[in-house]
Design a protein around this motif. Structure first.
Motif, PDB file in Angstrom:
ATOM      1  N   ARG A  66     -12.996  -6.509   1.539  1.00 50.38           N
ATOM      2  CA  ARG A  66     -13.721  -5.372   0.996  1.00 50.38           C
ATOM      3  C   ARG A  66     -12.766  -4.175   0.940  1.00 50.38           C
ATOM      4  NH1 ARG A  66     -18.029  -5.202   5.614  1.00 50.38           N
ATOM      5  NH2 ARG A  66     -16.076  -5.705   6.654  1.00 50.38           N
ATOM      6  N   THR A  67     -12.758  -3.489  -0.193  1.00 52.61           N
ATOM      7  CA  THR A  67     -11.821  -2.378  -0.374  1.00 52.61           C
ATOM      8  C   THR A  67     -12.575  -1.089  -0.635  1.00 52.61           C
ATOM      9  OG1 THR A  67     -11.611  -2.797  -2.761  1.00 52.61           O
ATOM     10  CG2 THR A  67     -10.049  -3.918  -1.281  1.00 52.61           C
ATOM     11  N   PRO A 107     -19.550   6.192   3.001  1.00 54.83           N
ATOM     12  CA  PRO A 107     -20.631   6.497   2.050  1.00 54.83           C
ATOM     13  C   PRO A 107     -20.140   6.572   0.609  1.00 54.83           C
ATOM     14  CG  PRO A 107     -20.012   8.445   3.334  1.00 54.83           C
ATOM     15  CD  PRO A 107     -19.321   7.282   3.963  1.00 54.83           C
ATOM     16  N   GLN A 108     -18.861   6.690   0.409  1.00 54.30           N
ATOM     17  CA  GLN A 108     -18.305   6.682  -0.951  1.00 54.30           C
ATOM     18  C   GLN A 108     -18.422   5.309  -1.596  1.00 54.30           C
ATOM     19  OE1 GLN A 108     -16.632   6.807   1.866  1.00 54.30           O
ATOM     20  NE2 GLN A 108     -14.551   5.994   1.731  1.00 54.30           N
ATOM     21  N   GLY A 109     -18.755   4.298  -0.789  1.00 54.38           N
ATOM     22  CA  GLY A 109     -18.930   2.949  -1.302  1.00 54.38           C
ATOM     23  C   GLY A 109     -17.683   2.094  -1.149  1.00 54.38           C
ATOM     24  N   PHE A 110     -17.856   0.804  -1.372  1.00 54.03           N
ATOM     25  CA  PHE A 110     -16.739  -0.130  -1.278  1.00 54.03           C
ATOM     26  C   PHE A 110     -16.989  -1.313  -2.195  1.00 54.03           C
ATOM     27  CE2 PHE A 110     -19.732  -1.043   2.160  1.00 54.03           C
ATOM     28  CZ  PHE A 110     -19.968  -2.403   2.032  1.00 54.03           C
ATOM     29  N   LYS A 111     -15.918  -2.026  -2.506  1.00 54.91           N
ATOM     30  CA  LYS A 111     -16.000  -3.217  -3.349  1.00 54.91           C
ATOM     31  C   LYS A 111     -15.895  -4.453  -2.465  1.00 54.91           C
ATOM     32  CE  LYS A 111     -12.458  -2.195  -5.907  1.00 54.91           C
ATOM     33  NZ  LYS A 111     -11.404  -2.253  -6.962  1.00 54.91           N
ATOM     34  N   THR A 112     -16.780  -5.431  -2.724  1.00 55.11           N
ATOM     35  CA  THR A 112     -16.702  -6.703  -2.015  1.00 55.11           C
ATOM     36  C   THR A 112     -16.098  -7.738  -2.951  1.00 55.11           C
ATOM     37  OG1 THR A 112     -18.629  -6.166  -0.644  1.00 55.11           O
ATOM     38  CG2 THR A 112     -17.992  -8.496  -0.821  1.00 55.11           C
ATOM     39  N   TRP A 156       0.834  -1.207   0.000  1.00 54.92           N
ATOM     40  CA  TRP A 156       0.000   0.000   0.000  1.00 54.92           C
ATOM     41  C   TRP A 156       0.861   1.247   0.000  1.00 54.92           C
ATOM     42  CZ3 TRP A 156      -0.143   3.902   3.689  1.00 54.92           C
ATOM     43  CH2 TRP A 156      -1.191   4.838   3.553  1.00 54.92           C
ATOM     44  N   LEU A 157       0.383   2.254  -0.724  1.00 54.58           N
ATOM     45  CA  LEU A 157       0.974   3.579  -0.689  1.00 54.58           C
ATOM     46  C   LEU A 157      -0.140   4.592  -0.462  1.00 54.58           C
ATOM     47  CD1 LEU A 157       3.459   3.355  -3.704  1.00 54.58           C
ATOM     48  CD2 LEU A 157       4.053   3.382  -1.268  1.00 54.58           C
ATOM     49  N   PRO A 158       0.157   5.744   0.145  1.00 50.63           N
ATOM     50  CA  PRO A 158      -0.882   6.751   0.377  1.00 50.63           C
ATOM     51  C   PRO A 158      -1.654   7.063  -0.898  1.00 50.63           C
ATOM     52  CG  PRO A 158       1.110   7.353   1.546  1.00 50.63           C
ATOM     53  CD  PRO A 158       1.463   6.155   0.699  1.00 50.63           C
ATOM     54  N   GLY A 159      -2.974   7.097  -0.768  1.00 54.59           N
ATOM     55  CA  GLY A 159      -3.847   7.323  -1.908  1.00 54.59           C
ATOM     56  C   GLY A 159      -4.378   6.050  -2.517  1.00 54.59           C
ATOM     57  N   GLY A 160      -3.801   4.915  -2.146  1.00 51.88           N
ATOM     58  CA  GLY A 160      -4.248   3.645  -2.688  1.00 51.88           C
ATOM     59  C   GLY A 160      -5.441   3.074  -1.949  1.00 51.88           C
ATOM     60  N   GLU A 161      -5.999   2.001  -2.496  1.00 51.54           N
ATOM     61  CA  GLU A 161      -7.141   1.349  -1.863  1.00 51.54           C
ATOM     62  C   GLU A 161      -6.752   0.800  -0.489  1.00 51.54           C
ATOM     63  OE1 GLU A 161      -8.663  -1.650  -4.535  1.00 51.54           O
ATOM     64  OE2 GLU A 161     -10.233  -0.269  -5.212  1.00 51.54           O
ATOM     65  N   VAL A 162      -7.723   0.849   0.427  1.00 44.33           N
ATOM     66  CA  VAL A 162      -7.537   0.285   1.761  1.00 44.33           C
ATOM     67  C   VAL A 162      -8.577  -0.803   1.977  1.00 44.33           C
ATOM     68  CG1 VAL A 162      -6.565   2.424   2.684  1.00 44.33           C
ATOM     69  CG2 VAL A 162      -9.042   2.048   2.806  1.00 44.33           C
ATOM     70  N   ILE A 163      -8.406  -1.530   3.060  1.00 45.93           N
ATOM     71  CA  ILE A 163      -9.277  -2.669   3.349  1.00 45.93           C
ATOM     72  C   ILE A 163     -10.147  -2.366   4.568  1.00 45.93           C
ATOM     73  CG2 ILE A 163      -9.294  -5.087   4.105  1.00 45.93           C
ATOM     74  CD1 ILE A 163      -6.690  -5.431   2.484  1.00 45.93           C
ATOM     75  N   ILE A 164     -11.413  -2.733   4.463  1.00 43.24           N
ATOM     76  CA  ILE A 164     -12.333  -2.608   5.589  1.00 43.24           C
ATOM     77  C   ILE A 164     -12.182  -3.853   6.461  1.00 43.24           C
ATOM     78  CG2 ILE A 164     -14.763  -2.452   6.257  1.00 43.24           C
ATOM     79  CD1 ILE A 164     -15.231  -1.128   3.473  1.00 43.24           C
TER      80      ILE A 164
END
Length: 209
Positions: free
Chosen positions: A204-205, A193-198, A171-179
């Motif tokens: 989930r990212t 609220p911006q949403g996430f991908k499952t 990971w680098l700043p600005g990249g996807e993170v994990i819930i």
């Protein structure tokens, strides 16, 4: 006794290149990048001190105070700083603590007999404002640290504290993170609220500011 992530960083009071300091009082409400080096007036250590000094603004932007240590005296550190500044083109301002009696190095398990009985290995402790150890890394004496990685880890820890997320490999700043899997989808929808991908129920990212 070995220290672990989640332990309280042992406090100490000692002389340094800026006078006597006590770790917990000196740290105040800041994070601390506490790092040891084997010896003053040695080549790899000189480059590491220069790299730390060159990143002064980056550490300050993250509310991080660098703090160096070797098992040399404060007077030896002060003399060495002139060499660091001259050879690395910096103005080193952060403290380097006196640990000639090795008490701090021993408290932080920085002495690795397989490397040296008296010199500290290249240990890194990232300590948060509550004085909790959040990261421990140790490099062999022959390998200089990667300061991009040190800043990346600090960014990740601080983002996790602010947003309640974790970060993936590379990971680098600005990249996807994990819930975190412990967070329900309902709570995740409210928090992000911006949403996430499952990708999988446990993976989930999302993107966060």
């Amino acid at each position: 006794m070995s220290l672990h992530i989640g332990d309280t960083a042992p406090d100490f009071t000692t002389d340094s290149t800026v006078g006597e300091i006590s770790l917990h009082d000196w740290a105040g409400d800041s994070w601390v990048f506490f790092f040891s080096h084997p010896a003053d007036f040695t080549p790899v250590c000189t480059t590491e001190m220069g790299a730390t000094a060159a990143l002064a603004d980056e550490f300050a932007r993250r509310n991080v105070k660098p703090l160096g240590l070797s098992t040399d005296t404060a007077d030896e550190h002060r003399a060495w700083i002139a060499d660091v500044n001259e050879t690395q083109g910096v103005d080193l301002q952060f403290p380097i603590v006196d640990d000639a009696d090795m008490k701090i190095a021993q408290a932080y398990d920085m002495i690795h007999p397989g490397q040296s009985e008296t010199a500290a290995a290249r240990s890194v402790f990232i300590i948060d404002p509550s004085k909790t150890i959040r990261l421990i890394m140790t490099y062999p004496m022959s390998v200089g640290r990667n300061f991009d990685e040190i800043l990346r880890v600090i960014d990740s820890l601080q983002l996790a504290d602010r947003k309640g997320v974790v970060t993936p490999a590379n990971w680098l700043p600005g990249g996807e993170v994990i819930i975190p899997p412990s967070m329900s989808d309902e709570d995740a929808k409210a928090k992000f609220p911006q949403g996430f991908k499952t990708i999988k129920p446990y993976l989930r990212t999302t993107l966060v500011d």
